[in-house]
Design a protein around this motif. Structure first.
Motif, PDB file in Angstrom:
ATOM      1  N   ASP A 427     -86.478 -26.719 -24.670  1.00  0.00           N
ATOM      2  CA  ASP A 427     -85.502 -26.681 -23.592  1.00  0.00           C
ATOM      3  C   ASP A 427     -85.158 -28.108 -23.201  1.00  0.00           C
ATOM      4  OD1 ASP A 427     -83.907 -25.802 -21.411  1.00  0.00           O
ATOM      5  OD2 ASP A 427     -85.199 -24.048 -21.179  1.00  0.00           O
ATOM      6  N   LYS A 428     -84.313 -28.246 -22.193  1.00  0.00           N
ATOM      7  CA  LYS A 428     -83.966 -29.571 -21.675  1.00  0.00           C
ATOM      8  C   LYS A 428     -84.206 -29.603 -20.185  1.00  0.00           C
ATOM      9  CE  LYS A 428     -80.468 -30.736 -25.156  1.00  0.00           C
ATOM     10  NZ  LYS A 428     -79.052 -31.131 -25.383  1.00  0.00           N
ATOM     11  N   ASP A 429     -84.580 -30.768 -19.690  1.00  0.00           N
ATOM     12  CA  ASP A 429     -84.741 -30.906 -18.250  1.00  0.00           C
ATOM     13  C   ASP A 429     -83.396 -31.242 -17.617  1.00  0.00           C
ATOM     14  OD1 ASP A 429     -84.234 -33.598 -18.608  1.00  0.00           O
ATOM     15  OD2 ASP A 429     -86.310 -34.222 -18.405  1.00  0.00           O
ATOM     16  N   GLY A 430     -83.420 -31.488 -16.305  1.00  0.00           N
ATOM     17  CA  GLY A 430     -82.180 -31.732 -15.591  1.00  0.00           C
ATOM     18  C   GLY A 430     -81.465 -32.993 -16.017  1.00  0.00           C
ATOM     19  N   ARG A 431     -82.165 -33.916 -16.692  1.00  0.00           N
ATOM     20  CA  ARG A 431     -81.527 -35.143 -17.179  1.00  0.00           C
ATOM     21  C   ARG A 431     -81.051 -35.018 -18.614  1.00  0.00           C
ATOM     22  NH1 ARG A 431     -85.382 -40.075 -15.624  1.00  0.00           N
ATOM     23  NH2 ARG A 431     -85.007 -40.313 -17.851  1.00  0.00           N
ATOM     24  N   GLY A 432     -81.287 -33.836 -19.190  1.00  0.00           N
ATOM     25  CA  GLY A 432     -80.854 -33.622 -20.562  1.00  0.00           C
ATOM     26  C   GLY A 432     -81.884 -34.003 -21.600  1.00  0.00           C
ATOM     27  N   ASP A 433     -83.083 -34.426 -21.180  1.00  0.00           N
ATOM     28  CA  ASP A 433     -84.137 -34.788 -22.129  1.00  0.00           C
ATOM     29  C   ASP A 433     -84.836 -33.532 -22.654  1.00  0.00           C
ATOM     30  OD1 ASP A 433     -83.636 -37.501 -21.787  1.00  0.00           O
ATOM     31  OD2 ASP A 433     -85.014 -37.647 -20.085  1.00  0.00           O
ATOM     32  N   ARG A 434     -85.216 -33.562 -23.903  1.00  0.00           N
ATOM     33  CA  ARG A 434     -85.826 -32.418 -24.567  1.00  0.00           C
ATOM     34  C   ARG A 434     -87.248 -32.204 -24.075  1.00  0.00           C
ATOM     35  NH1 ARG A 434     -85.181 -29.840 -29.760  1.00  0.00           N
ATOM     36  NH2 ARG A 434     -87.181 -29.125 -30.615  1.00  0.00           N
ATOM     37  N   VAL A 435     -87.602 -30.934 -23.863  1.00  0.00           N
ATOM     38  CA  VAL A 435     -88.949 -30.551 -23.452  1.00  0.00           C
ATOM     39  C   VAL A 435     -89.475 -29.520 -24.444  1.00  0.00           C
ATOM     40  CG1 VAL A 435     -90.365 -29.527 -21.623  1.00  0.00           C
ATOM     41  CG2 VAL A 435     -88.385 -30.929 -21.027  1.00  0.00           C
ATOM     42  N   ASN A 436     -90.613 -29.798 -25.061  1.00  0.00           N
ATOM     43  CA  ASN A 436     -91.244 -28.841 -25.961  1.00  0.00           C
ATOM     44  C   ASN A 436     -92.028 -27.816 -25.136  1.00  0.00           C
ATOM     45  OD1 ASN A 436     -90.270 -30.162 -28.250  1.00  0.00           O
ATOM     46  ND2 ASN A 436     -92.039 -31.544 -28.307  1.00  0.00           N
ATOM     47  N   VAL A 437     -91.907 -26.544 -25.530  1.00  0.00           N
ATOM     48  CA  VAL A 437     -92.470 -25.443 -24.753  1.00  0.00           C
ATOM     49  C   VAL A 437     -93.432 -24.648 -25.622  1.00  0.00           C
ATOM     50  CG1 VAL A 437     -91.923 -23.455 -23.300  1.00  0.00           C
ATOM     51  CG2 VAL A 437     -90.282 -25.339 -23.502  1.00  0.00           C
ATOM     52  N   TYR A 438     -94.594 -24.290 -25.048  1.00  0.00           N
ATOM     53  CA  TYR A 438     -95.622 -23.557 -25.799  1.00  0.00           C
ATOM     54  C   TYR A 438     -96.183 -22.433 -24.935  1.00  0.00           C
ATOM     55  CZ  TYR A 438     -95.635 -27.920 -28.494  1.00  0.00           C
ATOM     56  OH  TYR A 438     -95.269 -29.017 -29.222  1.00  0.00           O
ATOM     57  N   THR A 439     -96.730 -21.428 -25.607  1.00  0.00           N
ATOM     58  CA  THR A 439     -97.497 -20.392 -24.936  1.00  0.00           C
ATOM     59  C   THR A 439     -98.714 -20.080 -25.789  1.00  0.00           C
ATOM     60  OG1 THR A 439     -97.403 -18.220 -23.876  1.00  0.00           O
ATOM     61  CG2 THR A 439     -96.322 -18.420 -26.006  1.00  0.00           C
TER      62      THR A 439
END
Length: 548
Positions: A427-439
């Motif tokens: 996903d992306k944060d509010g600044r447009g930077d990529r965030v890796n997501v795990y479960t």
């Protein structure tokens, strides 16, 4: 910054229950903004010291409640001296200190005896009137310090009606609800306070918050905020009359009980009938098995100089129908071994940092009312890498977590490994930077979130190890955190989850604006930003209503 909209979002009743615009204003405005001045409330001076017979106390019992300026501000640990005079003229003095709720109890008094009590608060002497102890039921008396001289312009002392002066209204745990009542006149609301056994609670303050929308313009919405106060009668009831009806006003009633604020769910008054409801004061339990973590719980792993920073937002649910209260020991969530520089992160319930051990939450946790009310805490700590390129994170969890959710800013280059770990779409944060997501698989109560983090830049062990403090300006996870893809979608428009993300981002902006307005005072620029932000929020609620 670390405070994402998921970690500072307001849990709301679904839009179809209350008009979206009114509900958003009710929860945001009444919870964060001062109310406008209204007509004077009933004069508390005329109520202070007056006896109120109540059926819920044993005969021969008098409960004296001590407060400063308002009934909600309990005066704790103050000695009250009571004098009782029997029919034969004999007098007896007894003393008791007020407890955490500001109350002191005098029991075993012979019916017919004259009762009189005195106390001193902040140098001010207070005293009750002299009254005979009734033979049936008990008596409650309230003494309020700091009221000053009587106000000749004050409203008559009617404990069951009135509007409070400007002050902040706070929502509580929703243990009550209201329903239409055909036997009550239009614009009339009746609320009953009950204890856990269903018996009425007499002599208790009840506050009703009202937000009335006076302009439907999304560009420049105008609202009037009112706060009404009343005190329950011998049957535990209060009645409010001449309330605004229809879809332009939202309401919520609250009352404090044993250190916890309880409330109804938000509601609106129908146009053709009155409403009746209750607020239930629940029993308490210290059994932690009634708690679990909601899937909104997030773990953020970020990089620091030769260290990892772990930021945690725990959403705690109480699955029972009792209030969880761990007492003075509190609920402790342990740190992993090696954690240092722990800090509380603003926006959740207040917690105590226990260096080298964990965080302690002393706030009672009410039932979550179908996930409409959850307790949130936020904190973070640093795990020094000591020159290693990989580091094990072992976070103990005293509560079950059905769906762990871990986020890593992609620009850190960190890689995660763990049993059953599964990558979700980035996903992306509010600044447009990529965030890796795990479960990963669900964790039972007493389990451990176990991760191995690789990709930490090496550091010369001969140098001094630096465990950097946690920065609350966390680049990479600003404004909002990732959510699972939504399925509900307005035709040709965004999904429900995308709308919720947008809503929570706007909420975060609105909270920040309110903080600035509070700090800076009158500011036309902030007022204009606030109007524009509320307009965008209303638009999102309309889209959510369509998606539902």
């Amino acid at each position: 910054m670390i405070v994402s909209s998921h970690l500072c979002s307001v849990r709301l009743t679904p839009p179809r229950l209350v008009p979206a615009v009114v509900l958003s204003l009710l929860v945001v405005t009444l919870s964060a903004a001062p109310a406008v001045a209204q007509p004077a409330m009933p004069d508390l001076r005329s109520m202070s010291g007056k006896p109120l017979p109540v059926p819920d106390l044993p005969p021969g019992t008098v409960v004296v409640r001590l407060a400063r300026k308002t009934p909600q501000n309990a005066a704790v640990g103050v000695e009250i001296t009571a004098t009782t005079k029997g029919a034969n003229g004999d007098s007896r003095n007894r003393s008791a200190k007020t407890g955490p709720d500001g109350r002191a109890t005098f029991d075993g008094i012979a019916p017919g005896s004259e009762f009189h009590a005195t106390a001193e608060v902040d140098g001010e002497r207070l005293e009750t009137s002299r009254f005979p102890v009734p033979s049936g039921g008990g008596t409650r008396v309230m003494l309020i310090a700091g009221l000053g001289a009587a106000d000749p312009h004050a409203a008559p002392a009617d404990p069951h009606a009135g509007a409070a002066p400007a002050e902040t209204f706070k929502m509580g745990a929703p243990t009550g609800e209201v329903q239409p009542a055909s036997d009550l006149p239009k614009g009339t609301l009746e609320i009953t306070l009950k204890n856990a056994e269903g018996r009425p609670l007499a002599g208790r303050p009840v506050r009703l918050g009202e937000v009335k929308l006076t302009s439907e313009s999304t560009a420049d919405p105008k609202r009037e905020v009112r706060v009404h106060d009343a005190v329950t009668d011998a049957e535990g009831k209060v009645r409010f009359t001449n309330l605004t009806t229809g879809e332009t006003a939202g309401f919520a009633a609250v009352s404090d009980h044993e250190g916890m604020r309880l409330s109804t769910v938000p509601f609106r008054m129908p146009a053709d009938t009155g409403m009746r409801g209750s607020i239930l004061a629940l029993l308490r339990t210290s059994d932690p098995s009634v708690l679990e973590l909601d899937p909104q719980t997030k773990f953020v792993v970020d990089l620091r100089e030769d260290a990892l920073a772990v930021m945690i937002g725990l959403f705690i649910r109480n699955k029972s129908r009792q209030i969880f209260d761990a007492g003075e020991d509190g609920l402790v969530i342990p740190f992993p071994d090696g954690a240092v520089n722990a800090q509380e992160i603003e926006g959740g319930e207040s917690i105590e940092i226990i260096p080298g051990k964990g965080v302690r939450l002393k706030t009672p946790i009410p039932p979550d009312a179908g996930a409409q009310f959850m307790t949130q805490i936020r904190y973070g700590y640093v795990l020094p890498a000591n020159g290693d390129r990989t580091l094990d994170v072992r976070q103990p969890l005293p509560m079950a977590l059905p769906d762990p959710f871990i986020l890593v800013p992609a620009n850190t280059g960190l890689r995660l490994d763990g049993s059953g770990l599964r990558a979700l779409p980035a996903d992306k944060d509010g600044r447009g930077d990529r965030v890796n997501v795990y479960t990963m698989p669900a964790l039972p109560a007493g389990g451990t979130l176990a991760l191995t983090v690789a990709g930490i830049p090496g550091r010369d062990r001969t140098g001094q190890t630096v465990a950097a403090g946690i920065s609350l300006a966390l680049a990479g996870v600003a404004i909002f955190l990732a959510r699972r893809p939504g399925k509900s979608q307005v035709s040709g428009g965004p999904t429900s989850d995308e709308l919720v993300d947008k809503r929570e981002k706007i909420f975060g902006e609105l909270v920040e604006i309110e903080r600035q307005r509070k700090a800076e005072g009158a500011n036309p620029r902030l007022d204009e930003r606030r109007r524009e932000t509320i307009g965008r929020l209303e638009s999102v609620y309309r889209e959510l209503a369509k998606a539902d």
